[in-house]
Design an enzyme around this catalytic site. Structure first.
Site, PDB file in Angstrom:
ATOM      1  N   GLU A  77      35.596  43.993  43.093  1.00 17.99           N
ATOM      2  CA  GLU A  77      36.168  43.012  44.021  1.00 17.99           C
ATOM      3  C   GLU A  77      35.778  43.307  45.479  1.00 17.99           C
ATOM      4  OE1 GLU A  77      40.359  43.038  43.209  1.00 17.99           O
ATOM      5  OE2 GLU A  77      40.143  41.813  41.421  1.00 17.99           O
ATOM      6  N   GLU A  81      39.126  40.180  34.568  1.00 21.51           N
ATOM      7  CA  GLU A  81      40.488  40.724  34.573  1.00 21.51           C
ATOM      8  C   GLU A  81      41.482  39.581  34.632  1.00 21.51           C
ATOM      9  OE1 GLU A  81      41.368  43.209  37.903  1.00 21.51           O
ATOM     10  OE2 GLU A  81      39.497  44.313  37.782  1.00 21.51           O
ATOM     11  N   TRP A  99      52.214  43.944  42.231  1.00 19.95           N
ATOM     12  CA  TRP A  99      51.940  43.941  43.668  1.00 19.95           C
ATOM     13  C   TRP A  99      52.462  42.687  44.365  1.00 19.95           C
ATOM     14  CZ3 TRP A  99      48.842  39.693  43.865  1.00 19.95           C
ATOM     15  CH2 TRP A  99      48.049  39.420  42.748  1.00 19.95           C
TER      16      TRP A  99
HETATM   17  C1  GAL Z   1      42.688  43.798  40.586  1.00 18.97           C
HETATM   18  C2  GAL Z   1      41.906  45.090  40.549  1.00 18.97           C
HETATM   19  C3  GAL Z   1      42.348  45.964  39.392  1.00 18.97           C
HETATM   20  C4  GAL Z   1      43.840  46.067  39.348  1.00 18.97           C
HETATM   21  C5  GAL Z   1      44.428  44.683  39.307  1.00 18.97           C
HETATM   22  C6  GAL Z   1      45.932  44.667  39.212  1.00 18.97           C
HETATM   23  O1  GAL Z   1      42.544  43.106  41.774  1.00 18.97           O
HETATM   24  O2  GAL Z   1      40.536  44.826  40.414  1.00 18.97           O
HETATM   25  O3  GAL Z   1      41.747  47.232  39.521  1.00 18.97           O
HETATM   26  O4  GAL Z   1      44.297  46.758  40.475  1.00 18.97           O
HETATM   27  O5  GAL Z   1      44.055  43.988  40.462  1.00 18.97           O
HETATM   28  O6  GAL Z   1      46.441  43.361  39.170  1.00 18.97           O
END
Ligand code: GAL
Length: 673
Positions: free
Chosen positions: A154, A310, A318
């Protein structure tokens, strides 16, 4: 070097996720691979954050654990997407190269102890990242488990901009290259205003925090520069890998969720587009944002199948409130991505972390273990995707395009705009939502693209429009297209300078109107427009619009523009240009778009509320993907065989409440592998 493959050597749809086994003892790896097989996993991404455990000190490598891991995965038939770990340089790197730290706009130097980018312009970082990528490629290019390469993670998230001395030096070089002379730079940035004229290159700084608003053209260029530098980092690693390896190389985007990188340019550099998508909990119709991400991912890859690198099985960790997915939601999300062109459905991450920053993030194998709803749904999804193998390689076809221009968004987001309620994402989402509800599939495009294949093009937020791209849009209309332009578009050129002739001037011919003055409303105030005999509510924005050949379809009622034209329609050549100078509510936009569809020859699909339908076109069959977001079973007029249940029907497909179906039907429009 041999030719790179267009798609990893996998049969069917890829399924799996990030796998970070360095968190557990080797016995756990054996349990993991057994459970992966049970769940139908055939692809995992490894090594994405493993730099410190592979290059243990500068120039000292320990590949032993990675050797063992790749052999174990291969022995179990699980393919590997091998990461380069450059999104998280180790402690030794920052200790040895403190000058490679990122400096923020307000002058803070970013510390170690998290993850994240070093300075994109620091020579030590460039050198170290190419070195680790080279060593990994040299060692694993021919490993039979490795089917793909995953560079970095990212880019630009969470921090892309850098104001360190290395970045500032690179910025000056970039500006010299772009402008050639200080005279050209001064003219482009309009430095004659506020006494900002530059007489020496060394005086040109990065647009760091200043007492008042910093020159917007300078800031826009800095966004371009940042994007360019990040991409240069990617290209350097990619080319290092390519010296040894012929598998496809990607890096994971965050399509609409992070807009620091110009994905149209990135899409040209990767072998396969891959995207990460996370639902945003406050959004109660997250499936629409998800569909935007999926359509954008497909579009920046030129329509080719792409990889959902992902997403989450359930909650993330978060957001302010990390809302867990409810039963069936993970499958619906996955099938929407697949329906919109993804040939790989992957998650962050395989096994939930016990320690560290992401321990409350869901995973394919949750803390609760295998006797859990999530693991049961993960296993069920694995078997569903296995049943969809024949869908791989089929293509999505769209009749409509929505303009999505990162540069324009960067420019619009700068300070001192006519209203702080102006929001490009909100406008795109509003228009997209109506098409989503109407079952009209959308591609995203740039205003300079060849748009002739679309019967409808929407420009919900094209604040920055070059005269050249405006000419392209005008030619699109002349050639028979239907163009809809929303307010605060075609306002500035590539230097964030207002177009000569005034707002909207470059589209005057296509739209037959010009904007004399912006008339924004106070927050919370509403007014109306009359469209035929319908009174539609508007808020936030109105304009003093002058008609120059267009037909007035709606006028303002109340508010600062009372009585003035609000919605116009202009015949130009063989096509039509619509202008919507305000923000109607959802019902109002639906009423306007109904009339637009008639011009474009489009018919809404007439779907039951909450049913999402997208079609993938293969060589031998079409695949109609139906995702039911409602809590009632619905019947869709789709005849064929549901590949998930094997049920054949000659009239309609019933989709259970919250359920999904993928119906094989006879091919209609070609496409496919
Ligand atoms: C993404 C990141 C991952 C993980 C994920 C959690 O943005 O690439 O490594 O942190 O968020 O939602």
């Amino acid at each position: 070097m041999t030719q790179s493959s267009p798609w990893p050597q996998l049969d069917g749809i890829a399924y799996g996720g990030d796998y970070n086994p360095e968190q557990w003892p080797v016995e756990t790896w054996h349990e993991d691979v057994a459970l992966m097989r049970e769940a139908g996993v055939n692809l995992v991404s490894v090594g994405i954050f493993s730099w410190g455990l592979i290059e243990t000190a500068e120039g000292v490598f320990d590949f032993s654990w990675m050797d063992e891991l790749l052999d174990l995965l291969h022995a179990n038939g699980i393919h590997v997407d091998l990461g380069t770990p450059t999104a998280s340089p180790p402690a030794w790197f920052f200790a040895n190269h403190p000058d490679a730290r990122v400096v923020t706009r307000d002058g803070t130097t970013m510390g170690f102890g998290s993850r994240g980018m070093a300075s994109h312009s620091a020579p030590a970082y460039r050198e170290a990242s190419v070195r680790i990528a080279t060593e990994l490629a040299r060692r694993y290019a021919t490993h039979p488990a490795v089917v793909m390469w995953h560079v970095h993670n990212e880019y630009g998230v969470p921090v892309g901009e850098d104001y360190s001395p290395h970045a500032v030096a690179a910025w000056r070089l970039w500006l010299r290259e772009r402008y050639g002379s200080l005279d050209a730079l001064n003219a482009a940035w309009g430095t004659a205003f506020w006494g900002q004229h530059y007489g020496e290159w060394e005086h040109v700084g990065a647009p760091a925090a200043a007492p008042s608003v910093v020159n917007p053209a300078q800031r826009l260029d800095f966004a371009r520069f940042t994007d360019h530098q990040l991409r240069a980092c990617f290209i350097a690693e990619r080319d290092a890998i390519r010296q040894y390896a012929d598998q496809p190389i990607t890096t994971n985007f965050m399509a609409n969720q992070s807009q620091t990188t110009d994905l149209w340019a990135w899409g040209r550099e990767v072998d396969i587009v891959s995207d990460d998508h996370y639902l945003w909990a406050p959004d109660r119709e997250g499936e629409i944002g998800l569909a935007i991400a999926a359509d954008l991912s497909r579009s920046v890859g030129g329509g080719k199948p792409w990889i959902l690198m992902e997403h989450s099985t359930s909650a993330v960790n978060w957001q302010p409130q990390n809302v867990a997915k409810r039963p069936g939601e993970m499958a619906r999300n996955s099938l929407t991505h697949l329906g919109r062109g993804a040939d790989a459905i992957l998650f962050f991450q395989w096994r939930a972390s016990r320690s560290g920053a992401e321990k409350f993030h869901s995973a394919m194998l949750p803390h609760a273990g295998t006797d859990s709803r999530v693991f049961r749904e993960v296993t069920a999804l694995g078997s569903d995707l296995a049943a969809l193998a024949e869908v791989r390689g089929s293509r999505v076809r769209a009749d409509a395009a929505i303009l999505w221009d990162f540069e324009s968004f960067w420019a619009q987001d700068l300070e001192w705009r006519p209203s702080d309620l102006l929001d490009h994402d909100e406008r795109v989402r509003a228009y997209y939502t109506q098409l989503w509800r109407d079952g009209i599939t959308v591609d995203f495009a740039l205003p300079g693209h060849d748009l002739s294949g679309y019967s409808l093009v929407l420009a919900p937020a094209q604040y920055l429009l070059t005269t050249r791209d405006a000419a392209n849009l005008t030619a699109y209309v002349a050639g028979g297209g239907t163009l809809v332009v929303s307010y605060f578009s075609a306002v500035v050129d590539e230097n964030d300078a207002v177009h000569e002739g005034g707002y909207l001037a470059p589209l005057g011919e296509a739209l037959g109107v010009r904007v004399e003055e912006f008339l924004p409303l106070r927050e919370g105030d509403v007014a109306a427009i009359d469209l035929d005999d319908e009174r539609l509510t508007i808020d936030q924005w109105s304009e003093d619009l002058r008609v120059d050949g267009a037909e007035v379809l709606a006028r303002y009622v109340g508010g600062p523009a009372d009585g003035a034209p609000a919605v116009t329609r202009n015949t130009h050549g063989a096509g039509v240009g619509w202008y919507v100078s305000t923000r109607p509510d959802a019902a109002g936009l639906a009423a306007i778009l109904t009339r637009v569809y008639a011009d474009a020859g489009l018919t809404p699909a007439g779907l039951p509320a909450g049913l999402e339908r997208v079609t993938r076109h293969g060589r031998d069959a079409d695949y109609v993907v139906l995702v039911n977001h409602s809590d009632a079973a619905v019947a869709a007029p789709v005849a064929g065989t549901d590949l998930l249940t094997g049920t054949a029907s000659d009239d309609e497909t019933v989709v259970a409440a919250g359920g999904v179906a993928v119906v094989r039907t006879p091919p209609t429009r070609g496409g496919g592998r």
